[in-house]
Design an enzyme around this catalytic site. Structure first.
Site, PDB file in Angstrom:
ATOM      1  N   SER A 145       1.125  -1.332  -0.017  1.00 24.42           N
ATOM      2  CA  SER A 145       0.083   0.561   0.223  1.00 24.42           C
ATOM      3  C   SER A 145       0.797   1.040   0.158  1.00 24.42           C
ATOM      4  O   SER A 145       1.844   1.344   0.601  1.00 24.42           O
ATOM      5  CB  SER A 145      -0.678   0.017   1.050  1.00 24.42           C
ATOM      6  OG  SER A 145      -1.450   0.938   1.074  1.00 24.42           O
ATOM      7  N   TYR A 158      -2.452  -1.553  10.438  1.00 25.62           N
ATOM      8  CA  TYR A 158      -2.177  -1.422   8.764  1.00 25.62           C
ATOM      9  C   TYR A 158      -1.337  -1.296   8.604  1.00 25.62           C
ATOM     10  O   TYR A 158      -0.800  -1.541   7.833  1.00 25.62           O
ATOM     11  CB  TYR A 158      -3.982  -0.851   8.091  1.00 25.62           C
ATOM     12  CG  TYR A 158      -4.437  -0.529   6.470  1.00 25.62           C
ATOM     13  CD1 TYR A 158      -4.692  -1.824   6.297  1.00 25.62           C
ATOM     14  CD2 TYR A 158      -3.788   0.524   5.803  1.00 25.62           C
ATOM     15  CE1 TYR A 158      -4.500  -2.125   4.835  1.00 25.62           C
ATOM     16  CE2 TYR A 158      -3.557   0.434   4.649  1.00 25.62           C
ATOM     17  CZ  TYR A 158      -3.862  -1.033   4.031  1.00 25.62           C
ATOM     18  OH  TYR A 158      -3.573  -1.229   2.714  1.00 25.62           O
TER      19      TYR A 158
HETATM   20  C1  BGC Z   1      -6.522   1.659   1.451  1.00 26.90           C
HETATM   21  C2  BGC Z   1      -7.544   2.424   1.505  1.00 26.90           C
HETATM   22  C3  BGC Z   1      -6.967   3.503   1.532  1.00 26.90           C
HETATM   23  C4  BGC Z   1      -5.696   3.811   0.117  1.00 26.90           C
HETATM   24  C5  BGC Z   1      -5.506   5.614   0.900  1.00 26.90           C
HETATM   25  C6  BGC Z   1      -5.405   2.065   0.986  1.00 26.90           C
HETATM   26  O1  BGC Z   1      -3.852   1.184   1.187  1.00 26.90           O
HETATM   27  O2  BGC Z   1      -6.466   0.427   2.059  1.00 26.90           O
HETATM   28  O3  BGC Z   1      -8.345   1.968   3.020  1.00 26.90           O
HETATM   29  O4  BGC Z   1      -8.051   4.579   0.998  1.00 26.90           O
HETATM   30  O5  BGC Z   1      -4.782   2.974   0.851  1.00 26.90           O
HETATM   31  O6  BGC Z   1      -5.427   6.102   1.283  1.00 26.90           O
END
Ligand code: BGC
Length: 257
Positions: A145, A158
């Site tokens: 991410s 996360y």
């Molecule tokens: C997350 C999303 C978020 C995006 C941008 C992703 O990794 O799962 O919830 O909107 O990042 O911030």
């Protein structure tokens, strides 16, 4: 099927929906046989397999909760048993939970870290052990991410899991290079998938996010899948130890207001 990935076998974790589903469909369309993995939504996995078969591709379904060691082992064993090899591992399964840092429970911490980090860690280990024994090269693609690098207030679990995934990828690129195994991350920004359900349903929140994205829109799962197919292909043979950011410019955007 012919294509860049003809003759290859790929596991895509969490391919019953969202980014994982698109990656599974794309890799199959390029010739790979795909192991569609789901944890709790068999109907999603059936849908992925049906879409693959509709275009002449090959897919099998293996249920596994990647946070459980026995499930991880079974996923790898079934892949080799049913398809005879495994060349490409896509660690895509992931969850997120929103909470102020001071309210995070042990249960939520374990849930997020177990799927996002422990699952990718030990499934990769099972994959590498098989390749090492068979003396075969391989590809590992982690769907991390932008939050492997960028802050995301109220999502500390996360961010901790994705930041760790970045360092795991870097470390493994060095350890696994001599085995002919490459490892890279794709760092998606805001992609329209079920993980973003609450965001997509909250217009003010969504508008605020879109303002931060220079390209002015969310990404699509197909755009992530196209990068994954490249990283899985021979064209990316010399690429390892890198994160590919796919976020419409979100991560580089800073403005004072
Ligand atoms: C997350 C999303 C978020 C995006 C941008 C992703 O990794 O799962 O919830 O909107 O990042 O911030």
């Amino acid at each position: 099927m012919s294509g860049r990935l003809a003759g290859k076998v790929s596991i895509v974790t969490g391919s019953s929906s969202g980014i994982g589903q698109s990656i599974a469909i794309r890799l199959a369309s390029e010739g790979a046989s795909v192991v569609v993995n789901y944890s709790s939504r068999p109907e999603g996995a059936d849908d992925t397999r049906a879409q693959i078969e509709a275009t002449g591709g090959k897919a099998i379904i293996v249920q596994a909760n990647v946070s459980k060691m026995a499930d991880i082992q079974n996923l790898m064993d079934e892949t080799w048993k049913q398809l005879g090899r495994c060349d490409i591992l896509v660690n895509n399964a992931g969850i997120e939970k929103e909470a102020d840092f001071w309210d995070v429970t042990e249960q939520d911490y374990d849930a997020v870290l177990d799927v996002n980090l422990k699952g990718a860690f030990f499934l990769t280990q099972a994959f590498v052990r098989r390749l090492r024994d068979a003396k075969q090269p391989g590809r590992i693609i982690n769907i991390s991410s932008v939050h492997e690098d960028m802050v995301f207030p109220h999502f500390s679990t996360y961010c901790a899991s994705k930041g760790a995934m970045r360092m795991l990828m870097r470390n493994l690129s060095v350890e696994l290079g001599p085995l002919g195994i490459t490892v890279n991350n794709i760092a998606p920004g805001a992609i329209a998938t079920p993980i973003n359900k609450s965001l997509l349903e909250d217009k003010p929140k969504l508008d605020a996010l879109l303002k931060n994205i220079p390209l002015g829109r969310m990404g699509t799962p197909e755009e992530v899948a196209s990068l994954a197919a490249f990283l899985a292909s021979d064209e990316a043979a010399y690429v390892t130890g890198s994160t590919y950011v796919l976020d419409g410019g979100l991560m580089r955007n800073y403005h004072e207001q």
